[in-house]
Design a protein around this motif. Structure first.
Motif, PDB file in Angstrom:
ATOM      1  N   SER A   1      11.676  -9.312  41.214  1.00  0.00           N
ATOM      2  CA  SER A   1      12.324  -7.824  42.025  1.00  0.00           C
ATOM      3  C   SER A   1      11.374  -6.621  42.317  1.00  0.00           C
ATOM      4  O   SER A   1      12.311  -5.658  42.852  1.00  0.00           O
ATOM      5  CB  SER A   1      13.327  -7.228  41.634  1.00  0.00           C
TER       6      SER A   1
ATOM      7  N   TYR B   1      13.943 -13.562  54.029  1.00  0.00           N
ATOM      8  CA  TYR B   1      14.160 -13.532  52.444  1.00  0.00           C
ATOM      9  C   TYR B   1      14.234 -11.928  51.987  1.00  0.00           C
ATOM     10  O   TYR B   1      15.499 -11.343  51.649  1.00  0.00           O
ATOM     11  CB  TYR B   1      13.580 -13.996  51.758  1.00  0.00           C
TER      12      TYR B   1
ATOM     13  N   ARG C   1      17.896 -10.402  54.377  1.00  0.00           N
ATOM     14  CA  ARG C   1      18.916 -11.186  53.895  1.00  0.00           C
ATOM     15  C   ARG C   1      18.923 -10.489  52.580  1.00  0.00           C
ATOM     16  O   ARG C   1      20.449  -9.604  52.329  1.00  0.00           O
ATOM     17  CB  ARG C   1      19.027 -12.529  54.073  1.00  0.00           C
ATOM     18  N   SER C   2      18.131 -10.624  51.959  1.00  0.00           N
ATOM     19  CA  SER C   2      18.310  -9.994  50.318  1.00  0.00           C
ATOM     20  C   SER C   2      18.502  -8.727  50.053  1.00  0.00           C
ATOM     21  O   SER C   2      18.181  -8.780  48.876  1.00  0.00           O
ATOM     22  CB  SER C   2      17.379 -11.490  49.422  1.00  0.00           C
ATOM     23  N   TYR C   3      17.117  -8.221  50.711  1.00  0.00           N
ATOM     24  CA  TYR C   3      16.351  -6.594  50.514  1.00  0.00           C
ATOM     25  C   TYR C   3      17.120  -5.861  51.494  1.00  0.00           C
ATOM     26  O   TYR C   3      17.879  -4.613  50.598  1.00  0.00           O
ATOM     27  CB  TYR C   3      14.852  -6.720  50.174  1.00  0.00           C
TER      28      TYR C   3
ATOM     29  N   THR D   1      21.817  -4.969  50.703  1.00  0.00           N
ATOM     30  CA  THR D   1      22.566  -5.171  49.716  1.00  0.00           C
ATOM     31  C   THR D   1      23.062  -6.391  49.197  1.00  0.00           C
ATOM     32  O   THR D   1      23.564  -6.184  48.264  1.00  0.00           O
ATOM     33  CB  THR D   1      22.454  -3.860  48.746  1.00  0.00           C
ATOM     34  N   ASP D   2      24.513  -7.181  49.894  1.00  0.00           N
ATOM     35  CA  ASP D   2      25.350  -7.690  49.155  1.00  0.00           C
ATOM     36  C   ASP D   2      24.877  -9.242  49.325  1.00  0.00           C
ATOM     37  O   ASP D   2      24.699  -9.606  50.197  1.00  0.00           O
ATOM     38  CB  ASP D   2      27.122  -7.277  50.277  1.00  0.00           C
ATOM     39  N   SER D   3      24.643  -9.880  48.374  1.00  0.00           N
ATOM     40  CA  SER D   3      24.019 -11.413  48.488  1.00  0.00           C
ATOM     41  C   SER D   3      25.447 -12.139  48.510  1.00  0.00           C
ATOM     42  O   SER D   3      24.955 -13.288  49.055  1.00  0.00           O
ATOM     43  CB  SER D   3      23.854 -11.803  47.019  1.00  0.00           C
ATOM     44  N   ARG D   4      26.533 -11.536  48.623  1.00  0.00           N
ATOM     45  CA  ARG D   4      27.346 -13.092  49.326  1.00  0.00           C
ATOM     46  C   ARG D   4      27.480 -12.898  50.506  1.00  0.00           C
ATOM     47  O   ARG D   4      27.935 -14.367  50.796  1.00  0.00           O
ATOM     48  CB  ARG D   4      28.890 -11.818  48.231  1.00  0.00           C
TER      49      ARG D   4
ATOM     50  N   PRO E   1      22.035 -17.346  50.038  1.00  0.00           N
ATOM     51  CA  PRO E   1      21.001 -16.988  49.152  1.00  0.00           C
ATOM     52  C   PRO E   1      20.845 -17.053  48.132  1.00  0.00           C
ATOM     53  O   PRO E   1      21.915 -17.481  47.118  1.00  0.00           O
ATOM     54  CB  PRO E   1      21.240 -15.640  49.364  1.00  0.00           C
ATOM     55  N   ARG E   2      20.165 -17.616  47.343  1.00  0.00           N
ATOM     56  CA  ARG E   2      19.624 -18.330  45.859  1.00  0.00           C
ATOM     57  C   ARG E   2      18.549 -17.144  45.212  1.00  0.00           C
ATOM     58  O   ARG E   2      18.203 -17.787  43.989  1.00  0.00           O
ATOM     59  CB  ARG E   2      19.460 -20.095  45.917  1.00  0.00           C
ATOM     60  N   GLY E   3      18.839 -15.892  45.601  1.00  0.00           N
ATOM     61  CA  GLY E   3      17.539 -15.772  44.858  1.00  0.00           C
ATOM     62  C   GLY E   3      16.318 -15.782  45.022  1.00  0.00           C
ATOM     63  O   GLY E   3      15.928 -15.990  46.731  1.00  0.00           O
TER      64      GLY E   3
END
Length: 518
Positions: A180, A209, A212-214, A217-220, A350-352
């Motif tokens: 992370s 990635y 979307r994931s950085y 901040t909402d991964s949902r 997203p799956r991390g």
């Protein structure tokens, strides 16, 4: 319960052991890539920066991004103490003993970046609590699969290149994302892109990635209320700063078009001289078969067919005989379509960081399967990162065994002398036996990690190997059809690589989080 992995006292021993093994290959065969990098040492040392991307005394002109040119310049400052004659642009094909020693040692020593990256990757995998047997420790198995990777050993330390140094940046970037530390991962990948542009293959995975994931901040769900402009500007600043440092001097000198023409030489043709085992290898052979059948069935006139030079090991542009000829734009469209589901998946679902890693693998393989003038060595861009997933997941372990065995064997034609045969056979056998044994023990599998059809396919690979490496050199066809083993190797291996690509896609797009057992 699983706990984060570490590296014990065995890691320095593994790293030292593989470094000593590399030293044994110092006087081994080396390819034209040895002269390529010697020439680049001479160009960057002897000429002003303004001439680097214009110099063409040698046919092996500088065609890597500027940061790699500066890397060569740094090496040349050390190399002049070994043999200054190697730094003369006019000394083509110069390979004194001191030159060989220096260039071989430069690869071995810069592999310290790769060794450090492997250590960081080992710290990212999960250990099973209470495992005492070292072969039951994912970190140990991963360290061997990476440090002792068969493809890296023969490509860098026999054939001759600097892939270990470059893959070190890639794996270290992946490790930072698994930890992370996204800004550090982005910085490392930006540096890597400016060292070797082949890593553009996986740039879409990084871009989507991180956005979307950085930046969200909402991964949902994608909500603009969770979008961070500050994070986007931080990422943009990193990429811009690295590119400015790399390309800035050439932009100022008005040489950017010249640099780009060297980086993207589309005149080299669809396939490399050693066919990569991808979809175009199958396409070329199908075209050749249709041409032969058309002539024999009197549906086509042999004189009217263009000569299919791709079967002669050449790399220039050519026209297919029957099927439509492929242009760079077609390969670009095919590549983008092949990776689109993967990048769309990590955007909408997203799956991390491990989902990102799976997307990275698919981008690497998609580009390998459909790209223009793909080098066979590019398969390592998928094999090495897949090692991380292989030690953590049983299905990924099966895919790794299939892809690594097939992809590694496709590199055999790179070492074609009789003296190289025992080296490549022994190294590949040791790596493959360890991979099968360690991964099966690691995943406590009572049965095979491979499906029956995959086992049959790999047994067929043994038949191909015996035919190409033992029988064909003794046959009368050797003079008449010298590229037949290369064709057979590429076509057979392309089936395994294509199959692995499809299986990886299934694991990414499957609705449930836990992959099914094969």
């Amino acid at each position: 319960m699983a706990a984060p992995a570490g590296t014990g006292s065995w890691f320095p021993a593994l790293a030292a052991g593989v470094s000593l093994l590399k030293c044994l290959f110092i006087n081994a065969y080396h390819s034209t890539d040895f002269e390529v990098h010697r020439n680049w040492l001479a160009v960057t040392h002897s000429l002003p920066v303004s001439r680097w991307y214009h110099e063409n005394t040698s046919e092996w002109t500088l065609d890597y991004p500027p940061l790699f040119a500066w890397f060569e310049f740094g090496l040349s400052q050390v190399g002049r103490h070994f043999d200054s004659n190697m730094l003369q642009v006019q000394n083509l094909n110069y390979a004194s003993r001191a030159t060989v020693l220096f260039q071989r040692l430069s690869v071995i020593l810069t592999d310290v970046v790769f060794i450090y990256a492997v250590r960081e990757c080992c710290r990212c995998v999960q250990e099973q609590k209470g495992s005492r047997d070292v072969l039951s420790r994912p970190s140990f198995v991963l360290a061997v699969l990476l440090l002792w990777n068969f493809g890296l050993l023969i490509v860098d330390h026999v054939h001759f290149q600097y892939n270990g140094f470059l893959f070190g940046f890639l794996l270290l970037s992946v490790a930072k994302h698994l930890q992370s530390r996204h800004l550090q991962g982005a910085l490392l990948f930006s540096v890597l892109l400016n060292l070797k542009h082949i890593y553009l293959y996986v740039a879409p995975a990084y871009g989507v990635y991180l956005l979307r994931s950085y930046c969200f901040t909402d991964s949902r769900a994608v909500r603009w209320s969770s979008f961070s402009l500050r994070r986007l500007l931080a990422l943009g600043s990193i990429v811009t700063a690295v590119c400015a440092l790399s390309f800035g001097p050439f932009i100022v000198m008005g040489q950017l078009p010249q640099v780009l023409s060297r980086l993207f030489p589309f005149k080299r043709g669809l396939c490399h001289a050693y066919w990569a085992p991808n979809i175009w290898a199958l396409y070329n052979v199908l075209d050749k078969v249709l041409g032969v059948l058309g002539v024999r069935l009197r549906l086509l006139e042999e004189a009217e067919l263009p000569r299919a030079s791709m079967t002669g090991g050449l790399v220039q542009e050519f026209q297919h005989s029957v099927l439509p000829s492929i242009s760079p734009s077609i390969t670009l469209i095919c590549t983008l379509l092949s990776i689109l589901p993967a990048v769309a998946s990590i955007w909408w679902r997203p799956r991390g960081a491990r989902g990102f890693l799976r997307c990275l693998l698919l981008c690497a393989l998609g580009s390998f399967m459909f790209g223009w003038h793909v080098h066979e060595k590019a398969v390592l861009l998928a094999i090495l990162p897949l090692s991380i997933l292989a030690v953590e997941n049983r299905e990924d372990a099966g895919i790794f065994l299939l892809l690594s065995t097939t992809g590694h064997y496709s590199l055999f034609p790179l070492l074609f002398t009789a003296a190289d045969l025992p080296i490549k056979v022994c190294l590949m056998l040791m790596f493959t036996v360890f991979s099968f044994t360690a991964l099966r023990k690691l995943h406590s599998s009572r049965g095979s990690l491979l499906r029956q059809v995959e086992v049959i396919y790999l047994l067929g690979l043994v038949v191909v190997a015996v035919a190409c490496e033992v029988i064909f050199p003794l046959s009368p066809w050797r003079q008449r059809l010298p590229f037949l083993p290369l064709l057979a190797t590429s076509v057979y291996c392309s089936v395994g690589v294509s199959y692995s690509f499809l299986r990886l896609y299934i694991t990414l797009l499957r609705p449930d989080d836990k992959p099914k057992q094969p």
